[in-house]
Design an enzyme around this catalytic site. Sequence first.
Site, PDB file in Angstrom:
ATOM      1  N   SER A  33       0.990  -1.271  -0.008  1.00  0.00           N
ATOM      2  CA  SER A  33      -0.096  -0.178   0.011  1.00  0.00           C
ATOM      3  C   SER A  33       0.890   1.305   0.068  1.00  0.00           C
ATOM      4  CB  SER A  33      -1.023   0.018   1.103  1.00  0.00           C
ATOM      5  OG  SER A  33      -0.246   0.006   2.339  1.00  0.00           O
ATOM      6  N   LYS A  83       0.722   6.308   8.350  1.00  0.00           N
ATOM      7  CA  LYS A  83       1.491   6.830   9.226  1.00  0.00           C
ATOM      8  C   LYS A  83       1.341   8.441   9.172  1.00  0.00           C
ATOM      9  CE  LYS A  83       5.203   6.814   6.291  1.00  0.00           C
ATOM     10  NZ  LYS A  83       6.933   7.023   6.325  1.00  0.00           N
ATOM     11  N   SER A 123       6.197   5.795  18.283  1.00  0.00           N
ATOM     12  CA  SER A 123       6.346   6.745  17.859  1.00  0.00           C
ATOM     13  C   SER A 123       6.748   7.952  18.865  1.00  0.00           C
ATOM     14  CB  SER A 123       5.427   7.486  16.822  1.00  0.00           C
ATOM     15  OG  SER A 123       5.639   9.026  16.657  1.00  0.00           O
ATOM     16  N   THR A 125       5.305  10.740  18.796  1.00  0.00           N
ATOM     17  CA  THR A 125       4.031  11.433  18.875  1.00  0.00           C
ATOM     18  C   THR A 125       3.297  11.021  20.126  1.00  0.00           C
ATOM     19  OG1 THR A 125       2.289  11.962  17.550  1.00  0.00           O
ATOM     20  CG2 THR A 125       2.632   9.474  17.809  1.00  0.00           C
ATOM     21  N   TYR A 147      -3.960   9.256  14.457  1.00  0.00           N
ATOM     22  CA  TYR A 147      -2.750   8.331  14.114  1.00  0.00           C
ATOM     23  C   TYR A 147      -1.822   7.971  15.518  1.00  0.00           C
ATOM     24  CZ  TYR A 147       2.396   7.343  13.113  1.00  0.00           C
ATOM     25  OH  TYR A 147       3.674   6.846  13.230  1.00  0.00           O
ATOM     26  N   LYS A 151      -1.036   4.506  17.878  1.00  0.00           N
ATOM     27  CA  LYS A 151       0.250   4.224  18.410  1.00  0.00           C
ATOM     28  C   LYS A 151      -0.043   3.762  20.138  1.00  0.00           C
ATOM     29  CE  LYS A 151       2.646   4.114  15.092  1.00  0.00           C
ATOM     30  NZ  LYS A 151       2.983   2.799  14.223  1.00  0.00           N
TER      31      LYS A 151
HETATM   32  P1  NAD Z   1       6.126   2.952   5.501  1.00  0.00           P
HETATM   33  O1  NAD Z   1       4.973   3.515   5.026  1.00  0.00           O
HETATM   34  O2  NAD Z   1       7.216   3.262   4.425  1.00  0.00           O
HETATM   35  O3  NAD Z   1       6.252   1.526   5.670  1.00  0.00           O
HETATM   36  C1  NAD Z   1       4.939   0.720   6.070  1.00  0.00           C
HETATM   37  C2  NAD Z   1       4.775  -0.576   5.320  1.00  0.00           C
HETATM   38  O4  NAD Z   1       3.654  -1.249   5.616  1.00  0.00           O
HETATM   39  C3  NAD Z   1       4.647  -0.130   3.913  1.00  0.00           C
HETATM   40  O5  NAD Z   1       5.593  -0.940   2.957  1.00  0.00           O
HETATM   41  C4  NAD Z   1       3.133  -0.660   3.549  1.00  0.00           C
HETATM   42  O6  NAD Z   1       3.002  -0.851   2.378  1.00  0.00           O
HETATM   43  C5  NAD Z   1       3.110  -1.783   4.575  1.00  0.00           C
HETATM   44  N1  NAD Z   1       1.743  -1.941   5.104  1.00  0.00           N
HETATM   45  C6  NAD Z   1       0.806  -1.170   5.611  1.00  0.00           C
HETATM   46  N2  NAD Z   1      -0.509  -1.544   5.917  1.00  0.00           N
HETATM   47  C7  NAD Z   1      -0.454  -2.904   5.812  1.00  0.00           C
HETATM   48  C8  NAD Z   1      -0.858  -4.057   6.099  1.00  0.00           C
HETATM   49  N3  NAD Z   1      -2.241  -3.724   6.700  1.00  0.00           N
HETATM   50  N4  NAD Z   1      -0.494  -5.192   5.794  1.00  0.00           N
HETATM   51  C9  NAD Z   1       0.705  -5.469   5.127  1.00  0.00           C
HETATM   52  N5  NAD Z   1       1.444  -4.259   4.853  1.00  0.00           N
HETATM   53  C10 NAD Z   1       0.883  -3.106   5.410  1.00  0.00           C
HETATM   54  O7  NAD Z   1       6.288   3.719   6.864  1.00  0.00           O
HETATM   55  P2  NAD Z   1       7.936   3.638   7.678  1.00  0.00           P
HETATM   56  O8  NAD Z   1       8.213   5.045   7.735  1.00  0.00           O
HETATM   57  O9  NAD Z   1       8.633   2.653   7.261  1.00  0.00           O
HETATM   58  O10 NAD Z   1       7.158   3.225   9.035  1.00  0.00           O
HETATM   59  C11 NAD Z   1       7.131   1.861   9.810  1.00  0.00           C
HETATM   60  C12 NAD Z   1       6.428   1.971  11.091  1.00  0.00           C
HETATM   61  O11 NAD Z   1       7.024   2.989  11.794  1.00  0.00           O
HETATM   62  C13 NAD Z   1       4.884   2.599  10.805  1.00  0.00           C
HETATM   63  O12 NAD Z   1       4.282   1.865  11.718  1.00  0.00           O
HETATM   64  C14 NAD Z   1       5.096   4.043  11.258  1.00  0.00           C
HETATM   65  O13 NAD Z   1       3.875   4.289  12.004  1.00  0.00           O
HETATM   66  C15 NAD Z   1       6.385   3.964  12.380  1.00  0.00           C
HETATM   67  N6  NAD Z   1       7.006   5.343  12.423  1.00  0.00           N
HETATM   68  C16 NAD Z   1       7.148   5.683  11.407  1.00  0.00           C
HETATM   69  C17 NAD Z   1       7.955   7.114  11.384  1.00  0.00           C
HETATM   70  C18 NAD Z   1       8.318   7.991  10.339  1.00  0.00           C
HETATM   71  O14 NAD Z   1       8.877   9.068  10.448  1.00  0.00           O
HETATM   72  N7  NAD Z   1       8.757   7.356   9.146  1.00  0.00           N
HETATM   73  C19 NAD Z   1       8.016   7.801  12.718  1.00  0.00           C
HETATM   74  C20 NAD Z   1       7.497   6.947  13.979  1.00  0.00           C
HETATM   75  C21 NAD Z   1       6.774   5.857  13.857  1.00  0.00           C
HETATM   76  C1  UD1 Z   2       6.215  13.949  12.374  1.00  0.00           C
HETATM   77  C2  UD1 Z   2       4.678  13.308  12.538  1.00  0.00           C
HETATM   78  C3  UD1 Z   2       4.661  12.815  13.948  1.00  0.00           C
HETATM   79  C4  UD1 Z   2       5.706  11.742  14.120  1.00  0.00           C
HETATM   80  C5  UD1 Z   2       7.072  12.286  13.915  1.00  0.00           C
HETATM   81  C6  UD1 Z   2       8.029  11.471  13.954  1.00  0.00           C
HETATM   82  C7  UD1 Z   2       3.327  15.032  11.370  1.00  0.00           C
HETATM   83  C8  UD1 Z   2       2.305  16.095  11.409  1.00  0.00           C
HETATM   84  N1  UD1 Z   2       3.661  14.479  12.413  1.00  0.00           N
HETATM   85  O1  UD1 Z   2       6.439  15.034  13.054  1.00  0.00           O
HETATM   86  O2  UD1 Z   2       3.302  12.377  14.041  1.00  0.00           O
HETATM   87  O3  UD1 Z   2       5.733  11.267  15.558  1.00  0.00           O
HETATM   88  O4  UD1 Z   2       7.144  12.834  12.441  1.00  0.00           O
HETATM   89  O5  UD1 Z   2       8.250  10.800  12.951  1.00  0.00           O
HETATM   90  O6  UD1 Z   2       3.495  14.455  10.233  1.00  0.00           O
HETATM   91  N2  UD1 Z   2       8.277  21.354   8.441  1.00  0.00           N
HETATM   92  C9  UD1 Z   2       8.242  22.659   7.628  1.00  0.00           C
HETATM   93  N3  UD1 Z   2       7.858  22.552   6.092  1.00  0.00           N
HETATM   94  C10 UD1 Z   2       7.389  21.465   5.835  1.00  0.00           C
HETATM   95  C11 UD1 Z   2       7.544  20.051   6.669  1.00  0.00           C
HETATM   96  C12 UD1 Z   2       7.737  20.043   8.016  1.00  0.00           C
HETATM   97  O7  UD1 Z   2       8.511  23.575   8.088  1.00  0.00           O
HETATM   98  O8  UD1 Z   2       6.924  21.105   4.766  1.00  0.00           O
HETATM   99  C13 UD1 Z   2       8.668  21.499   9.783  1.00  0.00           C
HETATM  100  C14 UD1 Z   2       7.532  21.114  11.018  1.00  0.00           C
HETATM  101  O9  UD1 Z   2       6.891  22.074  11.190  1.00  0.00           O
HETATM  102  C15 UD1 Z   2       8.349  20.734  11.940  1.00  0.00           C
HETATM  103  C16 UD1 Z   2       9.732  19.973  11.213  1.00  0.00           C
HETATM  104  O10 UD1 Z   2       9.807  20.702   9.947  1.00  0.00           O
HETATM  105  O11 UD1 Z   2       8.958  21.662  12.709  1.00  0.00           O
HETATM  106  C17 UD1 Z   2       9.809  18.608  11.303  1.00  0.00           C
HETATM  107  O12 UD1 Z   2       8.406  18.092  10.526  1.00  0.00           O
HETATM  108  P1  UD1 Z   2       7.906  16.871  10.008  1.00  0.00           P
HETATM  109  O13 UD1 Z   2       9.031  16.129   9.257  1.00  0.00           O
HETATM  110  O14 UD1 Z   2       6.537  16.738   9.580  1.00  0.00           O
HETATM  111  O15 UD1 Z   2       7.971  15.856  11.650  1.00  0.00           O
HETATM  112  P2  UD1 Z   2       7.418  16.025  12.681  1.00  0.00           P
HETATM  113  O16 UD1 Z   2       6.474  17.433  12.737  1.00  0.00           O
HETATM  114  O17 UD1 Z   2       8.265  15.803  13.811  1.00  0.00           O
END
Ligand code: NAD
Ligand code: UD1
Length: 332
Positions: A33, A83, A123, A125, A147, A151
Amino acid sequence: MVLLTGGLGYIGSHTAVELLKAGYEVVIIDNLSNSKEIVKEKIEQISGKKVKFYKGDVRDYELLEKIVKENEIDSIMHFAGYKAVGESVKEPLKYYDNNIFSTLALIRLMQEHKIKNLVFSSSATVYGRAESMPIYEDFPVSATNPYGRTKLFIEEILKDMYVADNSLNIAILRYFNPIGAHESGLIGEDPNGIPNNLMPYITKVATGKLEKLSIFGNDYNTKDGTGVRDYIHVCDLALGHVKALKKLETNSGLVVYNLGTGTGYSVLEMVNTFNEVCGNKVKFVFAPRRDGDVDMCYASPEKAERELGFKATHTLKQMCESSYNFEMKNKE
Ligand code: NAD
Ligand code: UD1
């Protein structure tokens, strides 16, 4: 063998590489997805090892049973989920359904097949608006959007499961802001549509796909008025998962760790460092604050260092270089 749900996604794919490097066998389930099947080949290319892939949904219990019958799974890393914060506000059911039901299916699978080890992608978050910095694991938790609530709820569900069955080993990993990409440039963050997050937006401005970055707010109570976050290289984060798994293998019970660097960088610092790397291609304007944003968010990484021996080592410049390298290699 380790089952990675969502293992073709951004964090899962980098973690697969680190697990293979550490000698683990890896099985992936992903419904594509938010990822592409080609990532499996990239993981194999980087690691020189084979990965077994099942295309399907984690909520499909029959498929989970098939995977467990065909592979000797002893640990699960659960990355799969949606996410995007903004989308979760508009479509909460989509988020509750996917994030919660996929976790429940996995827990049932663990119970029925006596799988004891689970690493869960939580996260930062869950800390909501923290009262002080840095953020420690015992700070109060809360959520401001669907979201974040998924978590939070999943963390609570996992704690209940552990109370009911002490033989489980569960690592709740609270990621701060993962950025960067594998040094090969073969895997990285590749979001669909216009990115919401800072680094993918910056890289698309640097390669000319987007015109300019809007910096959300320059009147925060921070060093230069722009928002401060704890950016961590995704390869460091991936290594944190291997360390967490090793901890679970010592029968740790339920453990919670921040995965961050402990250093906060402002949006302006991010843009400036990225501009050093790419030759000043990132234009920006100041725009109003984004709803729901906090001024500062950075981890205390002490607990993970003390108990897991985990310490992020990549510099901000390296993070920017690797993000840029991935974007340049995958422009099309
Ligand atoms: P991502 O979207 O790149 O990876 C998630 C993967 O899960 C995707 O490949 C998607 O196809 C798959 N997927 C989603 N729903 C599914 C389902 N029901 N069955 C099978 N596959 C499914 O996201 P990511 O950045 O790699 O994040 C991974 C995890 O870490 C997520 O749970 C996200 O909430 C958490 N997380 C991400 C961040 C971030 O900033 N990237 C920060 C904090 C937490
Ligand atoms: C995001 C997620 C949060 C998650 C966290 C850690 C959102 C709203 N929140 O937050 O749930 O826990 O990542 O992975 O997506 N910014 C700009 N311009 C942009 C984009 C971002 O100025 O176009 C700023 C934001 O205001 C912030 C910083 O950049 O101060 C980081 O933003 P972002 O990458 O979206 O992460 P988080 O806000 O920390």
